[in-house]
Motif scaffolding. Structure first.
Motif, PDB file in Angstrom:
ATOM      1  N   LEU A  12       0.827  -1.209   0.000  1.00 13.20           N
ATOM      2  CA  LEU A  12       0.000   0.000   0.000  1.00 13.20           C
ATOM      3  C   LEU A  12       0.859   1.255   0.000  1.00 13.20           C
ATOM      4  O   LEU A  12       0.546   2.243  -0.674  1.00 13.20           O
ATOM      5  CB  LEU A  12      -0.950   0.005   1.200  1.00 13.20           C
ATOM      6  CG  LEU A  12      -2.050  -1.067   1.176  1.00 13.20           C
ATOM      7  CD1 LEU A  12      -2.848  -1.033   2.472  1.00 13.20           C
ATOM      8  CD2 LEU A  12      -2.962  -0.853  -0.007  1.00 13.20           C
ATOM      9  N   GLU A  13       1.951   1.230   0.760  1.00 11.73           N
ATOM     10  CA  GLU A  13       2.845   2.385   0.797  1.00 11.73           C
ATOM     11  C   GLU A  13       3.517   2.598  -0.562  1.00 11.73           C
ATOM     12  O   GLU A  13       3.670   3.734  -1.016  1.00 11.73           O
ATOM     13  CB  GLU A  13       3.898   2.207   1.893  1.00 11.73           C
ATOM     14  CG  GLU A  13       3.326   2.288   3.304  1.00 11.73           C
ATOM     15  CD  GLU A  13       4.324   1.871   4.376  1.00 11.73           C
ATOM     16  OE1 GLU A  13       4.196   2.376   5.500  1.00 11.73           O
ATOM     17  OE2 GLU A  13       5.208   1.032   4.088  1.00 11.73           O
TER      18      GLU A  13
ATOM     19  N   ALA B  36       2.251   1.724  -3.480  1.00 18.14           N
ATOM     20  CA  ALA B  36       1.216   2.226  -4.378  1.00 18.14           C
ATOM     21  C   ALA B  36       1.008   3.726  -4.168  1.00 18.14           C
ATOM     22  O   ALA B  36       0.859   4.486  -5.131  1.00 18.14           O
ATOM     23  CB  ALA B  36      -0.089   1.465  -4.155  1.00 18.14           C
ATOM     24  N   GLU B  37       1.015   4.159  -2.911  1.00 20.51           N
ATOM     25  CA  GLU B  37       0.864   5.586  -2.607  1.00 20.51           C
ATOM     26  C   GLU B  37       2.071   6.370  -3.125  1.00 20.51           C
ATOM     27  O   GLU B  37       1.931   7.468  -3.684  1.00 20.51           O
ATOM     28  CB  GLU B  37       0.712   5.779  -1.097  1.00 20.51           C
ATOM     29  CG  GLU B  37       0.418   7.209  -0.701  1.00 20.51           C
ATOM     30  CD  GLU B  37       0.205   7.347   0.810  1.00 20.51           C
ATOM     31  OE1 GLU B  37       0.546   8.430   1.325  1.00 20.51           O
ATOM     32  OE2 GLU B  37      -0.287   6.398   1.449  1.00 20.51           O
ATOM     33  N   LEU B  38       3.267   5.803  -2.976  1.00 20.25           N
ATOM     34  CA  LEU B  38       4.479   6.447  -3.484  1.00 20.25           C
ATOM     35  C   LEU B  38       4.407   6.603  -5.001  1.00 20.25           C
ATOM     36  O   LEU B  38       4.730   7.654  -5.544  1.00 20.25           O
ATOM     37  CB  LEU B  38       5.712   5.635  -3.092  1.00 20.25           C
ATOM     38  CG  LEU B  38       7.051   6.087  -3.692  1.00 20.25           C
ATOM     39  CD1 LEU B  38       7.404   7.490  -3.202  1.00 20.25           C
ATOM     40  CD2 LEU B  38       8.148   5.103  -3.361  1.00 20.25           C
TER      41      LEU B  38
ATOM     42  N   LYS C 128       1.747   6.780  -6.888  1.00 22.56           N
ATOM     43  CA  LYS C 128       0.751   7.806  -7.206  1.00 22.56           C
ATOM     44  C   LYS C 128       1.322   9.205  -6.974  1.00 22.56           C
ATOM     45  O   LYS C 128       1.148  10.105  -7.796  1.00 22.56           O
ATOM     46  CB  LYS C 128      -0.518   7.602  -6.384  1.00 22.56           C
ATOM     47  CG  LYS C 128      -1.630   8.580  -6.716  1.00 22.56           C
ATOM     48  CD  LYS C 128      -2.933   8.137  -6.107  1.00 22.56           C
ATOM     49  CE  LYS C 128      -4.051   9.113  -6.307  1.00 22.56           C
ATOM     50  NZ  LYS C 128      -4.216   9.690  -7.601  1.00 22.56           N
ATOM     51  N   THR C 129       2.034   9.390  -5.886  1.00 20.85           N
ATOM     52  CA  THR C 129       2.642  10.684  -5.578  1.00 20.85           C
ATOM     53  C   THR C 129       3.666  11.077  -6.642  1.00 20.85           C
ATOM     54  O   THR C 129       3.689  12.226  -7.109  1.00 20.85           O
ATOM     55  CB  THR C 129       3.311  10.643  -4.182  1.00 20.85           C
ATOM     56  OG1 THR C 129       2.353  10.250  -3.213  1.00 20.85           O
ATOM     57  CG2 THR C 129       3.908  11.983  -3.818  1.00 20.85           C
TER      58      THR C 129
ATOM     59  N   GLU D  44       3.779   9.962  -9.747  1.00 22.17           N
ATOM     60  CA  GLU D  44       3.040  10.220 -10.987  1.00 22.17           C
ATOM     61  C   GLU D  44       2.521  11.650 -10.996  1.00 22.17           C
ATOM     62  O   GLU D  44       2.654  12.360 -12.003  1.00 22.17           O
ATOM     63  CB  GLU D  44       1.867   9.247 -11.135  1.00 22.17           C
ATOM     64  CG  GLU D  44       2.258   7.850 -11.529  1.00 22.17           C
ATOM     65  CD  GLU D  44       1.067   6.912 -11.581  1.00 22.17           C
ATOM     66  OE1 GLU D  44       1.190   5.875 -12.236  1.00 22.17           O
ATOM     67  OE2 GLU D  44       0.013   7.211 -10.972  1.00 22.17           O
ATOM     68  N   ASP D  45       1.935  12.080  -9.888  1.00 31.20           N
ATOM     69  CA  ASP D  45       1.390  13.433  -9.800  1.00 31.20           C
ATOM     70  C   ASP D  45       2.500  14.482  -9.884  1.00 31.20           C
ATOM     71  O   ASP D  45       2.386  15.471 -10.604  1.00 31.20           O
ATOM     72  CB  ASP D  45       0.600  13.619  -8.497  1.00 31.20           C
ATOM     73  CG  ASP D  45      -0.681  12.782  -8.461  1.00 31.20           C
ATOM     74  OD1 ASP D  45      -1.145  12.347  -9.540  1.00 31.20           O
ATOM     75  OD2 ASP D  45      -1.199  12.553  -7.344  1.00 31.20           O
TER      76      ASP D  45
END
Length: 126
Positions: free
Chosen positions: A17-18, A20-22, A24-25, A27-28
């Motif tokens: 999960l961490e 995946a969040e990384l 996404k961050t 990518e943004d």
């Protein structure tokens, strides 16, 4: 180089999960898109990610057995393989396990299999 090792160690300790969040961050922040963020993360067990399934595009037609009507099979083999003489076709049919077609598209392989089986041969597509 020590900084890179620290980053690798830190990333190795993250949960799925961490990660995946990384992703996404990042990518943004960078304005990009990851093609397969799950493959980057790997399985939850911590082992290496499984390779993605790749669809096969080239097939081999293998004559397993010439069957009882070898003359008809030899004729079909000669029709499928351009420039193959009678003696070569006969040897190929009697040998068994020989490749009749190699690296062909799926449709062509299935058509060859259909013709050879209609003549009485046992055929496999690999």
């Amino acid at each position: 180089m020590a900084d890179l090792n620290n980053i690798v160690d830190t990333l190795s300790g993250l949960t799925v999960l961490e990660v995946a969040e990384l992703v996404k961050t990042l990518e943004d922040k960078w304005g990009v898109s990851a093609a397969a963020p799950v493959a980057v993360a790997g399985p939850a067990t911590g082992g290496p990610a499984a390779p993605a399934a790749v669809e096969k595009t080239e097939f081999d037609v293998i004559l397993v057995d010439g069957g009882g009507n070898k003359i008809a099979v030899i004729k079909e083999v000669r029709g499928l393989v351009a420039g193959l003489g009678l003696a070569e076709a006969k040897a190929l049919v009697e040998k068994g396990g020989a490749k009749v077609k190699e690296g062909v598209k799926k449709e062509e392989a299935e058509e060859a299999k259909k013709k050879l089986e209609a003549a009485g041969a046992k055929v496999e597509i690999k």
